[in-house]
Design an enzyme around this catalytic site. Structure first.
Site, short mmCIF file in Angstrom:
data_model
loop_
_atom_site.label_atom_id
_atom_site.label_comp_id
_atom_site.label_asym_id
_atom_site.label_seq_id
_atom_site.Cartn_x
_atom_site.Cartn_y
_atom_site.Cartn_z
CG HIS A 1 -14.52 -8.84 87.28
ND1 HIS A 1 -13.68 -9.84 87.73
CD2 HIS A 1 -15.64 -9.47 86.82
CE1 HIS A 1 -14.27 -11.01 87.57
NE2 HIS A 1 -15.46 -10.80 87.00
CB CYS B 1 -17.22 -11.28 89.82
SG CYS B 1 -17.31 -12.81 88.87
CG ASN C 1 -14.45 -14.38 85.59
OD1 ASN C 1 -13.97 -14.05 86.67
ND2 ASN C 1 -15.70 -14.15 85.28
#
Length: 198
Positions: free
Chosen positions: A149, A9, A179
């Site tokens: 994020h 991530c 995501n």
């Protein structure tokens, strides 16, 4: 030159920092930073605790040397292996090399302890944002638009409330893509620019 930097991530942020360093050192005048993930290949489609959360995506930025002020003013890069079991793909590598057993056991698919990830992310995202702001000599009030994020709307909302950031100053697009890991920040950044918010 070209290379692959994998940091899940945070991969785009690490690559952005590396690209900025190349430009600032004078080694390169232009750097293309791409964040891309194809997480659908690593999802167990019978595990509703993970398969509905993640998506595939890609986004990019061009970094260029300039005499104008700006660019990356502050960044907080660090590592913490303490929560290594919270998001894992247990199959593959030297410990569990690919075999009939690892494939049959869905060991090459993402496994996640959602509540542990949430607790860690809500704390760490806020701490990292504040650290980057301090390095830049800025405060939350100085920022026009935050692009976090896009891991989870609850995580983003928690950080937003923690620091009193008005909703219009936080760009969110997770409802469209899920995501997308290393792709989430550049995808949101591009959309925020296109929407006139940056």
């Amino acid at each position: 030159a070209g290379f692959d930097l994998q940091a899940a991530c945070s991969g785009f942020i690490y690559a952005y920092a590396a690209g900025t360093s190349f430009v600032r050192s004078g080694m390169y005048r232009n750097v293309l930073v791409i964040g891309v993930e194809i997480l659908s290949r690593f999802l167990n489609w019978t595990d509703r605790s993970t398969c509905v959360l993640f998506g595939d995506g890609a986004g990019a930025v061009v970094l260029q040397a300039s005499e104008q002020p700006g660019g990356l003013l502050g960044v907080d890069l660090f590592s913490d292996g303490g929560g290594c079991d919270a998001i894992i793909v247990p199959g593959g590598g030297a410990i569990n090399p690919a075999s009939h057993e690892t494939v049959d056991g869905q060991m090459h698919k993402i496994r996640m302890l959602g509540s542990e990830v949430y607790k860690y992310a809500t704390r760490q995202m806020g701490e990292s944002a504040l650290s980057a702001l301090r390095q830049a000599g800025l405060t939350v009030d100085d920022i026009d638009q935050f692009v976090f994020h896009q891991a989870n709307l609850r995580i983003i909302s928690s950080v937003q409330k923690q620091f009193g950031i008005p909703p219009e100053k936080v760009y969110v697009n997770i409802e469209k893509y899920g995501n997308t890991s290393a792709a989430s920040v550049p995808m949101a950044l591009v959309e925020a620019v296109a929407a006139g918010r940056i």
